[in-house]
Enzyme design. Structure first.
Site, PDB file in Angstrom:
ATOM      1  N   LYS A 110      48.880  40.757  35.715  1.00  0.00           N
ATOM      2  CA  LYS A 110      48.471  39.850  37.022  1.00  0.00           C
ATOM      3  C   LYS A 110      49.084  38.678  36.847  1.00  0.00           C
ATOM      4  O   LYS A 110      49.140  37.970  35.831  1.00  0.00           O
ATOM      5  CB  LYS A 110      46.945  39.907  37.257  1.00  0.00           C
ATOM      6  CG  LYS A 110      46.079  39.162  36.309  1.00  0.00           C
ATOM      7  CD  LYS A 110      44.753  38.879  36.714  1.00  0.00           C
ATOM      8  CE  LYS A 110      44.399  37.950  35.383  1.00  0.00           C
ATOM      9  NZ  LYS A 110      42.965  37.949  35.258  1.00  0.00           N
ATOM     10  N   LYS A 140      46.955  31.832  35.253  1.00  0.00           N
ATOM     11  CA  LYS A 140      47.334  30.379  34.961  1.00  0.00           C
ATOM     12  C   LYS A 140      47.549  30.354  33.304  1.00  0.00           C
ATOM     13  O   LYS A 140      48.316  29.669  33.003  1.00  0.00           O
ATOM     14  CB  LYS A 140      45.836  29.596  35.069  1.00  0.00           C
ATOM     15  CG  LYS A 140      45.485  29.496  36.310  1.00  0.00           C
ATOM     16  CD  LYS A 140      44.235  28.518  36.413  1.00  0.00           C
ATOM     17  CE  LYS A 140      42.981  29.529  36.874  1.00  0.00           C
ATOM     18  NZ  LYS A 140      42.058  28.793  37.633  1.00  0.00           N
ATOM     19  N   LYS A 160      40.634  38.236  26.732  1.00  0.00           N
ATOM     20  CA  LYS A 160      40.692  36.895  26.458  1.00  0.00           C
ATOM     21  C   LYS A 160      40.510  36.626  24.889  1.00  0.00           C
ATOM     22  O   LYS A 160      41.066  35.807  24.210  1.00  0.00           O
ATOM     23  CB  LYS A 160      39.690  35.932  27.032  1.00  0.00           C
ATOM     24  CG  LYS A 160      40.306  35.723  28.409  1.00  0.00           C
ATOM     25  CD  LYS A 160      39.260  34.735  29.263  1.00  0.00           C
ATOM     26  CE  LYS A 160      39.826  34.570  30.688  1.00  0.00           C
ATOM     27  NZ  LYS A 160      38.677  33.863  31.497  1.00  0.00           N
TER      28      LYS A 160
HETATM   29  P1  TYM Z   1      39.286  32.339  38.480  1.00  0.00           P
HETATM   30  O1  TYM Z   1      39.180  30.778  38.325  1.00  0.00           O
HETATM   31  O2  TYM Z   1      40.207  32.872  36.957  1.00  0.00           O
HETATM   32  O3  TYM Z   1      40.149  32.603  39.563  1.00  0.00           O
HETATM   33  C1  TYM Z   1      39.688  32.260  41.102  1.00  0.00           C
HETATM   34  C2  TYM Z   1      39.814  33.564  41.786  1.00  0.00           C
HETATM   35  O4  TYM Z   1      41.087  33.777  42.139  1.00  0.00           O
HETATM   36  C3  TYM Z   1      41.046  35.082  41.773  1.00  0.00           C
HETATM   37  N1  TYM Z   1      42.606  35.532  41.137  1.00  0.00           N
HETATM   38  C4  TYM Z   1      43.432  36.460  41.920  1.00  0.00           C
HETATM   39  N2  TYM Z   1      43.392  37.200  42.761  1.00  0.00           N
HETATM   40  C5  TYM Z   1      44.453  37.911  42.882  1.00  0.00           C
HETATM   41  N3  TYM Z   1      45.562  37.759  42.254  1.00  0.00           N
HETATM   42  C6  TYM Z   1      45.489  37.126  41.056  1.00  0.00           C
HETATM   43  N4  TYM Z   1      46.663  37.203  40.267  1.00  0.00           N
HETATM   44  C7  TYM Z   1      44.548  36.595  40.866  1.00  0.00           C
HETATM   45  N5  TYM Z   1      44.079  35.754  39.735  1.00  0.00           N
HETATM   46  C8  TYM Z   1      43.022  35.117  40.142  1.00  0.00           C
HETATM   47  C9  TYM Z   1      40.062  35.606  41.163  1.00  0.00           C
HETATM   48  O5  TYM Z   1      39.700  36.955  41.161  1.00  0.00           O
HETATM   49  C10 TYM Z   1      39.062  34.857  41.564  1.00  0.00           C
HETATM   50  O6  TYM Z   1      38.479  35.234  42.622  1.00  0.00           O
HETATM   51  N6  TYM Z   1      34.931  33.514  36.733  1.00  0.00           N
HETATM   52  C11 TYM Z   1      35.769  33.294  37.933  1.00  0.00           C
HETATM   53  C12 TYM Z   1      35.171  32.036  38.629  1.00  0.00           C
HETATM   54  C13 TYM Z   1      33.703  32.178  38.755  1.00  0.00           C
HETATM   55  C14 TYM Z   1      33.034  32.773  39.969  1.00  0.00           C
HETATM   56  C15 TYM Z   1      31.743  32.528  39.739  1.00  0.00           C
HETATM   57  C16 TYM Z   1      33.514  33.690  41.052  1.00  0.00           C
HETATM   58  C17 TYM Z   1      32.701  31.490  38.218  1.00  0.00           C
HETATM   59  N7  TYM Z   1      31.435  31.812  38.779  1.00  0.00           N
HETATM   60  C18 TYM Z   1      30.827  33.201  40.789  1.00  0.00           C
HETATM   61  C19 TYM Z   1      32.632  34.123  41.906  1.00  0.00           C
HETATM   62  C20 TYM Z   1      31.288  34.017  42.072  1.00  0.00           C
HETATM   63  C21 TYM Z   1      37.010  32.742  37.457  1.00  0.00           C
HETATM   64  O7  TYM Z   1      37.441  32.599  36.329  1.00  0.00           O
HETATM   65  O8  TYM Z   1      38.035  32.875  38.432  1.00  0.00           O
END
Ligand code: TYM
Length: 338
Positions: free
Chosen positions: A202, A205, A118
């Site tokens: 991957k 967004k 990032k």
């Molecule tokens: P975020 O918002 O980027 O993504 C949310 C969830 O979706 C999963 N994910 C994917 N899984 C499979 N293939 C993909 N291409 C893909 N893109 C996204 C992510 O792995 C995630 O599970 N930091 C985290 C949010 C967060 C969080 C937490 C998660 C904040 N605090 C505490 C767990 C526990 C995030 O930005 O996910």
């Protein structure tokens, strides 16, 4: 024991959710909800504090926070069985993150893959803010506040959960057992859904092209169009072979997940058939697979006030647990009781 585990996970409301979020995270959450008694402690957050670690627009963030909650509900998360909360409504998250940040070496944060990716992407245009670097500390706070045993996420978050484990262990070693050490939980097949226009990246967004991802709210026409233009590999065979046919293997996984048909069965059914036929079947499966969620989403969108009540109740429940953990932490580190 699975039925007793405390679970925490969340999503950043930084735009519309895509099928990677759905297959990698939300679908796992739904299974956990079904397997656990209501009182076991399952918390799913809308992680708005995380959403401001990259450039954002205030109005869009507010909108995305509501929409993400509507998607949680439309997908089938049930506020009677799980706690749905908004991260910024529970101040303990930011407070604990501060404390944990004072115990987390800079080097551990600088080597996080997501930070490196990032910050590389943001570097020239926007500059890199310290909140982006501290992001995994905040994520550790999210998880540790609820004595979480398992964190169901996609593969890109595994490194962050591992850091949360070492932060928990470090705190426990220094101050005595305070936090549960959380395990990461990934669904192997769907842990990393790849972009439709580049199987080496991957699905994300922040992907450059809209053709790379299918949003949960995409219309059937948009889904068909994106599937039609998805890249494929050389050769005609429709087989699962992630090394030599990464694009097709990714499409097979998506097809299998939305149709409920094993990959092997799809390979058999499409043996000797063309990519065009395969993609028509895939588009149909995704459209049908998302239809119930989409119709529920439209229905919920009309009654937005109800969702706020759910979020208030959930955040209040979450704050009660989080507040107790934070109080214990404050006592252990030597803050004078207020
Ligand atoms: P975020 O918002 O980027 O993504 C949310 C969830 O979706 C999963 N994910 C994917 N899984 C499979 N293939 C993909 N291409 C893909 N893109 C996204 C992510 O792995 C995630 O599970 N930091 C985290 C949010 C967060 C969080 C937490 C998660 C904040 N605090 C505490 C767990 C526990 C995030 O930005 O996910």
């Amino acid at each position: 024991m699975l039925g007793q585990q405390r679970i925490f996970s969340g999503i950043r409301p930084s735009g519309d959710l895509h099928i990677g979020n759905y297959l990698g995270a939300i679908r796992q959450w739904l299974k956990l909800q079904d397997d656990h008694p209501a009182e076991s402690g399952i918390v799913f957050g809308i992680m708005d504090l995380h959403a401001i670690t990259t450039p954002h627009e205030p109005e869009k963030l507010r909108e995305a926070t509501l929409e993400t909650s509507l998607i949680y509900l439309a997908a089938g998360l049930d506020p009677k069985r799980t706690t749905l909360m908004v991260q910024s409504w529970v101040p303990a998250h930011a407070e604990l993150a501060w404390v944990l940040g004072t115990m987390t070496p800079l080097g551990e944060l600088e080597r996080m893959t997501q930070f490196k990716e990032k910050s590389r992407a943001l570097g020239d245009k926007h500059g890199i803010m310290s909140g982006l670097l501290a992001y995994p500390v905040l994520m550790a706070a999210d998880i540790l506040l609820y004595h979480t045993d398992a964190v169901p996420v996609g593969e890109d978050q595994v490194q962050h959960v591992e850091l949360a484990r070492s932060i928990a262990e470090r705190f426990n070693n220094r101050y005595g057992k305070t936090f549960a050490v959380p395990a990461v939980m990934v669904q192997k097949e769907t842990a990393r859904i790849m972009s439709l226009d580049d199987p080496a990246k991957k699905m994300s967004k922040s992907g450059e092209s809209e053709r790379g991802y299918i949003l949960l709210t995409d219309s059937p026409d948009a889904i068909s169009e994106k599937v039609k233009t998805a890249v494929t590999d050389s050769g005609k065979e429709i087989i699962y072979d992630p090394v030599n046919k990464p694009a097709l293997s990714n499409l097979l996984v998506v097809f299998s997940e939305f149709s409920g048909r094993p990959v092997k069965e799809l390979e058999r059914d499409y043996a000797g058939k063309s990519y065009v036929e395969f993609k028509a079947g895939l588009a149909e499966a995704v459209i049908a697979g998302l239809a119930p969620l989409q119709s529920k989403f439209r229905e919920l969108e009309r009654g937005r006030a109800g969702v706020l009540d759910i979020l208030h109740a959930g955040s209040e429940r979450a704050a009660a647990v989080a507040g107790q953990t934070l109080a214990a932490v404050k006592e252990k580190i030597g803050f004078l009781a207020a």
